[in-house]
Write an enzyme that holds these catalytic residues in place. Structure first.
Site, PDB file in Angstrom:
ATOM      1  N   ARG B  45      -1.159  28.928  43.422  1.00  0.00           N
ATOM      2  CA  ARG B  45      -0.446  27.652  43.355  1.00  0.00           C
ATOM      3  C   ARG B  45      -0.775  26.859  44.609  1.00  0.00           C
ATOM      4  O   ARG B  45      -0.028  26.888  45.590  1.00  0.00           O
ATOM      5  CB  ARG B  45       1.052  27.922  43.203  1.00  0.00           C
ATOM      6  CG  ARG B  45       1.383  28.479  41.818  1.00  0.00           C
ATOM      7  CD  ARG B  45       2.736  29.124  41.789  1.00  0.00           C
ATOM      8  NE  ARG B  45       2.765  30.273  42.705  1.00  0.00           N
ATOM      9  CZ  ARG B  45       3.849  30.963  43.020  1.00  0.00           C
ATOM     10  NH1 ARG B  45       5.009  30.627  42.504  1.00  0.00           N
ATOM     11  NH2 ARG B  45       3.772  31.988  43.834  1.00  0.00           N
ATOM     12  N   ASP B  47      -1.360  23.995  47.401  1.00  0.00           N
ATOM     13  CA  ASP B  47      -0.497  22.932  47.923  1.00  0.00           C
ATOM     14  C   ASP B  47      -1.105  21.549  47.726  1.00  0.00           C
ATOM     15  O   ASP B  47      -2.277  21.423  47.387  1.00  0.00           O
ATOM     16  CB  ASP B  47      -0.278  23.138  49.428  1.00  0.00           C
ATOM     17  CG  ASP B  47       0.755  24.203  49.717  1.00  0.00           C
ATOM     18  OD1 ASP B  47       1.626  24.440  48.855  1.00  0.00           O
ATOM     19  OD2 ASP B  47       0.686  24.805  50.805  1.00  0.00           O
ATOM     20  N   ARG B 197      -4.087  28.282  56.098  1.00  0.00           N
ATOM     21  CA  ARG B 197      -4.018  27.140  57.017  1.00  0.00           C
ATOM     22  C   ARG B 197      -3.419  27.529  58.369  1.00  0.00           C
ATOM     23  O   ARG B 197      -3.774  26.957  59.403  1.00  0.00           O
ATOM     24  CB  ARG B 197      -3.212  26.015  56.379  1.00  0.00           C
ATOM     25  CG  ARG B 197      -3.988  25.318  55.248  1.00  0.00           C
ATOM     26  CD  ARG B 197      -3.080  24.426  54.411  1.00  0.00           C
ATOM     27  NE  ARG B 197      -2.421  23.437  55.235  1.00  0.00           N
ATOM     28  CZ  ARG B 197      -1.355  22.737  54.838  1.00  0.00           C
ATOM     29  NH1 ARG B 197      -0.853  22.923  53.618  1.00  0.00           N
ATOM     30  NH2 ARG B 197      -0.797  21.874  55.643  1.00  0.00           N
TER      31      ARG B 197
END
Lengths: 251, 251
Positions: B45, B47, B197
């Site tokens: 999923r 972002d 990230r």
């Protein structure tokens, strides 16, 4: 040295107010630094939708600018246009970005896959079929050297002579996400109007099997614009570099 | 298998009507083929702003679709969204795109140059300084293997456990027009929310010299979100592939 995404522009050349051009975008940024700065001249007047990673333009400035600070200031004022000055250098009085150029290099990106490209829309030409790269290389071989390129230039081409030397066409097949990509690299002192797109469009026909490599030779020898294959779309084309007797960006 | 440019979307996941999501775009296309088709489920999923070249989702259809024709029909109805179905395959009843996945692969593109990028806006993270790739590799080495990744996950992460095995972080420096690019490739059974990230943002600090490689080890061992470096922006991140026990797209 200038890089740009050609998508939103009607080409490099300023045409009229309200027509977006790369030249006008840079001249606007220059005018913020020195009001009344004269027109700039570029090595290659790229068409609408054509990109650059190595365009070169020169201009006459009054102030004694540091090259790096000038680049930073221009990039500041160019925002949010997809145009960036990637290098600046002081040149001699007799340097002319267009007339001093000894060689232009172009790259063309042709993606082979069925599903529409997502990340590179407007930045590659996509076809849904496979291409025979060996046949394309053979066809391209007929075009290298000194030839009359009447077949491969636009009827609007303003060049005095259709006789040009094409120094190299390199064709490579490389990986592309969920497909394959054919990359063309062309090198010549100068190109005729639409010459690269006429050549790539014709070679695509060879890769697809509609033309034989020998048909390219016959088309060249016809010296007739009507003998050309389809001119391919502009969005896969990049001006990647220009060579000068004394490289202003080296040293 | 699905590819998308994440720029215009609030991420993969459907959130509410009027919030653009990749899931909603694909479900709209599916509904054109089979009204009342149930929700689809994806392996990752992603972002807002995160891209994919190898996302995988499954759905239950009533008609006996030919895989190629289904792909073509979905791509037709997906236009003009920057989303493409690059492969379709029939799967067994017990296949689940998310729960059957044995491995996810992510890629992160970090471009080093002063001048703003033009062609890859929204598709890379750009920094204006150089990076020490050897130091980044050394820092990354501390993160590979089975660890408690509390430091490197979002406080909103819904995973039951912060203990995960990171199978690989490969860091390569490659050419980029008018600059250099650092490409990170990460591989794991599953990732925590914001883990990639958080890791890339921390390693960038190591490359820039603000952190030592050993600081990464200390941050990991702190098991404290506040010990993490800055979380880097989403636009350089790509979900590139998902592995299943029986690869549905092979054979």
């Amino acid at each position: 040295m200038i890089e740009y995404d050609g998508t939103p522009f009607n080409g490099w050349q300023f045409q009229s107010e309200g027509q977006p051009s790369v030249q006008a975008a840079i001249e606007r940024a220059l005018a913020r630094l020195e009001p009344g700065v004269p027109r700039i001249a570029a090595a290659g007047r790229t068409d609408a939708g054509v990109h650059a990673t190595g365009q070169v333009a020169h201009c006459d400035l009054v102030k004694d600018w540091d090259a790096f600070r000038l680049m930073e200031a221009l990039n500041w004022h160019l925002k949010p246009e997809p145009v960036a000055v990637v290098a600046c250098a002081r040149v001699s009085e007799d340097f002319h970005a267009r007339f001093s150029a000894m060689e232009r290099r172009y790259l063309f990106r042709l993606v082979m896959r069925r599903a529409p490209v997502t990340h590179d829309r407007g930045r590659v030409w996509q076809v849904g079929h496979g291409l025979d790269v060996a046949a394309m290389r053979e066809g391209a071989g007929h075009l290298v050297g000194l030839h009359d390129f009447t077949t491969f230039r636009s009827v609007h081409c303003q060049s005095k002579s259709p006789v040009k030397t094409l120094d190299e066409i390199r064709i490579e097949e490389v990986a592309y996400p969920n497909g394959r990509e054919v990359v063309f690299r062309l090198r010549a002192r100068s190109f005729l109007h639409n010459q690269v797109r006429s050549i790539v469009g014709t070679l695509e026909r060879v890769g697809a099997g509609g033309w034989t490599p020998g048909d390219v030779k016959a088309a060249l020898e016809a010296k007739d614009r009507r003998a050309c294959g389809p001119v391919c779309p502009p969005q896969g084309l990049y001006l990647t570099g220009v060579r000068y007797p004394d490289d202003p960006f080296r040293g």
